[in-house]
Enzyme design. Sequence first.
Site, mmCIF file in Angstrom:
data_model
loop_
_atom_site.group_PDB
_atom_site.id
_atom_site.type_symbol
_atom_site.label_atom_id
_atom_site.label_comp_id
_atom_site.label_asym_id
_atom_site.label_seq_id
_atom_site.Cartn_x
_atom_site.Cartn_y
_atom_site.Cartn_z
ATOM 1 N N SER A 170 31.721 46.559 -31.625
ATOM 2 C CA SER A 170 31.793 45.097 -31.506
ATOM 3 C C SER A 170 33.257 44.691 -31.676
ATOM 4 O O SER A 170 34.057 45.454 -32.239
ATOM 5 C CB SER A 170 30.956 44.484 -32.630
ATOM 6 O OG SER A 170 31.211 43.102 -32.756
ATOM 7 N N TYR A 221 27.796 43.924 -41.444
ATOM 8 C CA TYR A 221 27.966 44.123 -40.002
ATOM 9 C C TYR A 221 29.383 44.593 -39.678
ATOM 10 O O TYR A 221 29.586 45.566 -38.962
ATOM 11 C CB TYR A 221 27.646 42.811 -39.278
ATOM 12 C CG TYR A 221 27.594 42.916 -37.776
ATOM 13 C CD1 TYR A 221 26.447 43.366 -37.129
ATOM 14 C CD2 TYR A 221 28.690 42.565 -36.990
ATOM 15 C CE1 TYR A 221 26.388 43.457 -35.744
ATOM 16 C CE2 TYR A 221 28.640 42.652 -35.606
ATOM 17 C CZ TYR A 221 27.485 43.095 -34.992
ATOM 18 O OH TYR A 221 27.433 43.193 -33.615
HETATM 19 P P1 NAD Z 1 19.137 42.685 -29.597
HETATM 20 O O1 NAD Z 1 18.588 42.133 -30.868
HETATM 21 O O2 NAD Z 1 18.812 41.967 -28.321
HETATM 22 O O3 NAD Z 1 18.742 44.212 -29.439
HETATM 23 C C1 NAD Z 1 18.803 45.104 -30.507
HETATM 24 C C2 NAD Z 1 17.921 46.288 -30.214
HETATM 25 O O4 NAD Z 1 17.981 47.204 -31.323
HETATM 26 C C3 NAD Z 1 16.431 45.907 -30.034
HETATM 27 O O5 NAD Z 1 15.859 46.646 -28.978
HETATM 28 C C4 NAD Z 1 15.817 46.344 -31.367
HETATM 29 O O6 NAD Z 1 14.444 46.660 -31.297
HETATM 30 C C5 NAD Z 1 16.650 47.590 -31.661
HETATM 31 N N1 NAD Z 1 16.543 48.007 -33.058
HETATM 32 C C6 NAD Z 1 16.855 47.303 -34.160
HETATM 33 N N2 NAD Z 1 16.547 48.007 -35.268
HETATM 34 C C7 NAD Z 1 16.038 49.196 -34.849
HETATM 35 C C8 NAD Z 1 15.521 50.336 -35.489
HETATM 36 N N3 NAD Z 1 15.448 50.432 -36.828
HETATM 37 N N4 NAD Z 1 15.056 51.347 -34.737
HETATM 38 C C9 NAD Z 1 15.091 51.276 -33.372
HETATM 39 N N5 NAD Z 1 15.575 50.223 -32.713
HETATM 40 C C10 NAD Z 1 16.037 49.190 -33.443
HETATM 41 O O7 NAD Z 1 20.713 42.745 -29.821
HETATM 42 P P2 NAD Z 1 21.956 42.912 -28.831
HETATM 43 O O8 NAD Z 1 22.764 41.681 -28.943
HETATM 44 O O9 NAD Z 1 21.528 43.392 -27.511
HETATM 45 O O10 NAD Z 1 22.759 44.050 -29.595
HETATM 46 C C11 NAD Z 1 22.909 45.371 -29.126
HETATM 47 C C12 NAD Z 1 24.146 45.979 -29.764
HETATM 48 O O11 NAD Z 1 25.303 45.257 -29.349
HETATM 49 C C13 NAD Z 1 24.144 45.927 -31.296
HETATM 50 O O12 NAD Z 1 24.684 47.116 -31.816
HETATM 51 C C14 NAD Z 1 25.060 44.760 -31.593
HETATM 52 O O13 NAD Z 1 25.649 44.862 -32.853
HETATM 53 C C15 NAD Z 1 26.067 44.910 -30.479
HETATM 54 N N6 NAD Z 1 26.822 43.699 -30.188
HETATM 55 C C16 NAD Z 1 26.193 42.559 -29.823
HETATM 56 C C17 NAD Z 1 26.950 41.426 -29.550
HETATM 57 C C18 NAD Z 1 26.320 40.144 -29.111
HETATM 58 O O14 NAD Z 1 27.045 39.143 -29.063
HETATM 59 N N7 NAD Z 1 25.054 40.111 -28.789
HETATM 60 C C19 NAD Z 1 28.357 41.471 -29.675
HETATM 61 C C20 NAD Z 1 28.958 42.670 -30.058
HETATM 62 C C21 NAD Z 1 28.190 43.776 -30.311
#
Ligand code: NAD
Length: 257
Positions: A139, A152
Amino acid sequence: MQTKTALITGSTSGIGLGIAKAFAQKGYNIVFNGLEENGVQIAQEVAQEFGVQAFFSGANLLKETEIQQMVTQTYKTFGSIQVLVNNAGIQHVAPIDKFPADKWSLIIGVNLSAAFHTSKAVWQGMKTQKFGRIINISSAHGLRASAFKSAYVSSKHGVIGLTKVLGLEGAVHNITCNAICPGYVRTTLVKGQIADQAKVHQMTPEEVIEKVLLKKHAIKKFVTVEEIGNLALFLASDHAQTITGTSIPMDGGWTAQ
Ligand code: NAD
């Protein structure tokens, strides 16, 4: 030519699903993973849409044995794993003195320790086939901090450390490991954050988007899952064979500041 396989954690939602679709479009078999109840259906739909094979594993990434089972099932089904994307992640927003200790452990477990366990589980297979691409979704918070996100930010900085180490260890085996560092992407995770931040900052959701989230982006746009999927595809391609141990921001200029 053998069909390649990509195992993508947290791929039944948001960024992970975007990455899975990008790889499916290029003909990869996909292993879906996540906690969503419709995981099997998502895997079937993507497989059908792109004419590839896919299955869903509901492995809870907090459990090393379930990670191992998911990897074993992948080898049994597809025979090899070329690409591992450590994408699953969770968030909790609270000031340090009110930050629940169990949330700290959960976030470190899913965002950081799981990437260690999955990478360890695929390593021998990648070494033997003399090819591997590990892509960690860190991130902008792996490179910068924000208040109220102690767990985080710590986990995402940790992922960048892990990425560097695996980049070095993989070098002699033709395994690369890189991190993508997105800015804000409009997914379930961010929708939850908008609500949490609204409470912490005592703002409306619209004010949080404008004054907290996109304030960080020089380009006042959310990053899209398609953009991240395409960057992941590039990192998995032959054009990226000498890119390893890096962290690549895709953040509208956030970390340029
Ligand atoms: P999201 O909530 O849409 O998806 C997260 C996924 O992780 C889901 O499928 C959930 O079921 C899975 N998950 C969570 N805990 C779990 C576990 N214990 N076992 C198996 N699966 C698990 O979130 P997102 O925004 O798509 O995030 C995806 C990645 O991108 C994350 O690592 C997040 O930190 C990173 N990220 C997101 C953003 C943003 O702005 N959305 C920015 C930077 C980084």
